[in-house]
Structure formats: structure tokens, C-alpha cells
Scaffold this motif. Sequence first.
Motif, PDB file in Angstrom:
ATOM      1  N   THR A   5      42.817  37.644  32.637  1.00  0.00           N
ATOM      2  CA  THR A   5      43.892  36.817  33.044  1.00  0.00           C
ATOM      3  C   THR A   5      43.553  36.349  34.477  1.00  0.00           C
ATOM      4  OG1 THR A   5      45.596  37.788  31.560  1.00  0.00           O
ATOM      5  CG2 THR A   5      46.344  36.617  33.506  1.00  0.00           C
ATOM      6  N   GLU A   6      43.275  37.303  35.332  1.00  0.00           N
ATOM      7  CA  GLU A   6      42.925  37.067  36.618  1.00  0.00           C
ATOM      8  C   GLU A   6      41.674  36.056  36.870  1.00  0.00           C
ATOM      9  OE1 GLU A   6      42.236  41.172  38.136  1.00  0.00           O
ATOM     10  OE2 GLU A   6      43.907  40.878  39.325  1.00  0.00           O
ATOM     11  N   ARG A   7      40.691  36.100  35.939  1.00  0.00           N
ATOM     12  CA  ARG A   7      39.682  35.137  35.778  1.00  0.00           C
ATOM     13  C   ARG A   7      40.198  33.737  35.674  1.00  0.00           C
ATOM     14  NH1 ARG A   7      36.991  39.336  33.527  1.00  0.00           N
ATOM     15  NH2 ARG A   7      37.103  38.522  31.478  1.00  0.00           N
ATOM     16  N   GLU A   8      41.103  33.614  34.565  1.00  0.00           N
ATOM     17  CA  GLU A   8      41.655  32.323  34.390  1.00  0.00           C
ATOM     18  C   GLU A   8      42.346  31.763  35.389  1.00  0.00           C
ATOM     19  OE1 GLU A   8      40.999  30.156  31.628  1.00  0.00           O
ATOM     20  OE2 GLU A   8      39.551  31.576  31.156  1.00  0.00           O
ATOM     21  N   ALA A   9      43.080  32.675  36.133  1.00  0.00           N
ATOM     22  CA  ALA A   9      44.000  32.306  37.297  1.00  0.00           C
ATOM     23  C   ALA A   9      43.267  31.614  38.373  1.00  0.00           C
ATOM     24  CB  ALA A   9      45.130  33.534  37.488  1.00  0.00           C
ATOM     25  N   ARG A  10      42.270  31.886  38.663  1.00  0.00           N
ATOM     26  CA  ARG A  10      41.102  31.474  39.614  1.00  0.00           C
ATOM     27  C   ARG A  10      41.097  29.890  39.671  1.00  0.00           C
ATOM     28  NH1 ARG A  10      37.568  36.346  39.096  1.00  0.00           N
ATOM     29  NH2 ARG A  10      38.496  37.649  40.715  1.00  0.00           N
ATOM     30  N   ARG A  12      43.816  28.040  38.874  1.00  0.00           N
ATOM     31  CA  ARG A  12      45.030  27.517  39.339  1.00  0.00           C
ATOM     32  C   ARG A  12      44.917  27.518  40.866  1.00  0.00           C
ATOM     33  NH1 ARG A  12      48.402  27.231  35.493  1.00  0.00           N
ATOM     34  NH2 ARG A  12      50.402  27.331  36.858  1.00  0.00           N
ATOM     35  N   PRO A  13      45.919  26.790  41.423  1.00  0.00           N
ATOM     36  CA  PRO A  13      46.263  26.718  42.860  1.00  0.00           C
ATOM     37  C   PRO A  13      46.247  28.001  43.512  1.00  0.00           C
ATOM     38  CG  PRO A  13      47.489  25.064  41.750  1.00  0.00           C
ATOM     39  CD  PRO A  13      46.777  25.929  40.830  1.00  0.00           C
ATOM     40  N   ASP A  14      45.999  28.368  44.702  1.00  0.00           N
ATOM     41  CA  ASP A  14      46.283  29.592  45.327  1.00  0.00           C
ATOM     42  C   ASP A  14      47.819  29.827  45.423  1.00  0.00           C
ATOM     43  OD1 ASP A  14      43.720  30.432  45.867  1.00  0.00           O
ATOM     44  OD2 ASP A  14      43.735  29.773  47.993  1.00  0.00           O
ATOM     45  N   GLY A  15      48.296  31.084  45.145  1.00  0.00           N
ATOM     46  CA  GLY A  15      49.502  31.434  45.213  1.00  0.00           C
ATOM     47  C   GLY A  15      50.322  31.191  44.080  1.00  0.00           C
ATOM     48  N   SER A  16      49.845  30.548  42.867  1.00  0.00           N
ATOM     49  CA  SER A  16      50.603  30.402  41.654  1.00  0.00           C
ATOM     50  C   SER A  16      50.233  31.382  40.662  1.00  0.00           C
ATOM     51  CB  SER A  16      50.043  29.023  41.063  1.00  0.00           C
ATOM     52  OG  SER A  16      48.781  29.064  40.489  1.00  0.00           O
ATOM     53  N   PHE A  17      49.487  32.644  41.087  1.00  0.00           N
ATOM     54  CA  PHE A  17      49.501  33.557  40.112  1.00  0.00           C
ATOM     55  C   PHE A  17      49.601  34.815  40.939  1.00  0.00           C
ATOM     56  CE2 PHE A  17      46.751  37.004  38.142  1.00  0.00           C
ATOM     57  CZ  PHE A  17      47.539  37.058  37.165  1.00  0.00           C
ATOM     58  N   HIS A  18      50.490  35.888  40.517  1.00  0.00           N
ATOM     59  CA  HIS A  18      50.464  37.042  41.512  1.00  0.00           C
ATOM     60  C   HIS A  18      50.504  38.152  40.344  1.00  0.00           C
ATOM     61  CE1 HIS A  18      52.013  39.862  44.323  1.00  0.00           C
ATOM     62  NE2 HIS A  18      52.922  40.324  43.269  1.00  0.00           N
ATOM     63  N   VAL A  19      49.669  39.349  40.961  1.00  0.00           N
ATOM     64  CA  VAL A  19      49.593  40.532  40.000  1.00  0.00           C
ATOM     65  C   VAL A  19      50.365  41.559  41.094  1.00  0.00           C
ATOM     66  CG1 VAL A  19      47.778  42.305  38.958  1.00  0.00           C
ATOM     67  CG2 VAL A  19      47.458  39.677  38.721  1.00  0.00           C
ATOM     68  N   GLU A  20      50.889  42.636  40.445  1.00  0.00           N
ATOM     69  CA  GLU A  20      51.522  43.822  41.045  1.00  0.00           C
ATOM     70  C   GLU A  20      50.887  44.758  40.550  1.00  0.00           C
ATOM     71  OE1 GLU A  20      55.560  45.858  42.298  1.00  0.00           O
ATOM     72  OE2 GLU A  20      55.562  43.776  41.902  1.00  0.00           O
ATOM     73  N   ARG A  21      50.032  45.644  41.312  1.00  0.00           N
ATOM     74  CA  ARG A  21      49.303  46.674  40.770  1.00  0.00           C
ATOM     75  C   ARG A  21      49.876  48.024  41.105  1.00  0.00           C
ATOM     76  NH1 ARG A  21      44.585  45.135  38.921  1.00  0.00           N
ATOM     77  NH2 ARG A  21      43.925  43.168  39.857  1.00  0.00           N
ATOM     78  N   PHE A  22      49.770  48.920  40.467  1.00  0.00           N
ATOM     79  CA  PHE A  22      50.357  50.288  40.693  1.00  0.00           C
ATOM     80  C   PHE A  22      49.291  51.373  41.090  1.00  0.00           C
ATOM     81  CE2 PHE A  22      53.296  47.763  38.463  1.00  0.00           C
ATOM     82  CZ  PHE A  22      54.517  47.964  39.046  1.00  0.00           C
ATOM     83  N   GLN A  23      48.228  50.983  41.170  1.00  0.00           N
ATOM     84  CA  GLN A  23      46.881  52.000  41.363  1.00  0.00           C
ATOM     85  C   GLN A  23      45.940  51.109  42.005  1.00  0.00           C
ATOM     86  OE1 GLN A  23      45.327  53.854  37.850  1.00  0.00           O
ATOM     87  NE2 GLN A  23      43.739  55.135  39.014  1.00  0.00           N
ATOM     88  N   GLY A  24      45.249  51.562  43.019  1.00  0.00           N
ATOM     89  CA  GLY A  24      44.321  50.821  43.819  1.00  0.00           C
ATOM     90  C   GLY A  24      42.884  50.441  42.976  1.00  0.00           C
ATOM     91  N   ALA A  25      42.344  49.476  43.556  1.00  0.00           N
ATOM     92  CA  ALA A  25      41.040  49.257  43.036  1.00  0.00           C
ATOM     93  C   ALA A  25      39.904  50.605  43.111  1.00  0.00           C
ATOM     94  CB  ALA A  25      40.302  48.190  43.412  1.00  0.00           C
TER      95      ALA A  25
END
Length: 120
Positions: A5-10, A12-25
Motif C-alpha cells: 500500500t505504501e509503494r502504491e501511495a508513492r 499520489r501527491p505528498d500528504g495524501s496518504f498517512h500511516v500511523e505505526r505502533f512500532q518503529g522500523a
Amino acid sequence: MLAATEREARRRPDGSFHVERFQGAATDRGEAMGFDVVLHRQGRSVRVEPGQAIIEALEEAGVTVPSSCREGICGTCETDVLAGVPDHRDTLLSDAERAANTCMFVCVSRSLTERLVLDL
């Protein structure tokens, strides 16, 4: 699924997709390179050793930076960068924000240069 999903969201225009994580990379904290962090407002420098987080080195030097997650997911420790190139390891900044190198999250990010000047 999230990575796809993140790859596909790239596309799209910046700021149009947001992910909230609950664990660091996942990161390799065994980096071989140490570096110096210059505290611009304080007029001093702090050494960050290999495998050490910037925020840990700052705390050892008596410098307090607000923090919460220590995983690069909350944004509490956001710090302005004045010079040098951060190694962004957070999950908050967009690609454009990373490329601008104007801020970083000192709980997880490191430096790609021998010297990093922060607005502290």
C-alpha cells in the motif's frame, strides 16, 4: 500488505496518504561510524559513538530533548537540522521531507556525515 500500500501511495501527491505505526522500523544499531553533534545554541559538541542513539549521547551530556516512543513513530523529539546529512530512520517524514534534511528525530536517526549541527 502495508508495504504494498505504501509503494502504491508513492504515486499520489505528498500528504495524501498517512500511516500511523505502533512500532518503529527495524534498524541495525551496530553502525561502525561515530560522529559529532554540534549543539548550535549551546556552542558545544557531543560525540555519538557507534551503536549509540543521538538522544542517549545528549542525555549523557546533560542535554534534555523531549521524547516519548524512542522508536521514531511519535514525533516528540523532532529537532531542526542546520548542517550535515541525517540518516533518517523514523517512520514519520515523507520522502520530500527527508530529502530537505531540515529536521530529524534524534531518538532513532543518525548522521551520514562526520558532523551534524542541530538547533539545540
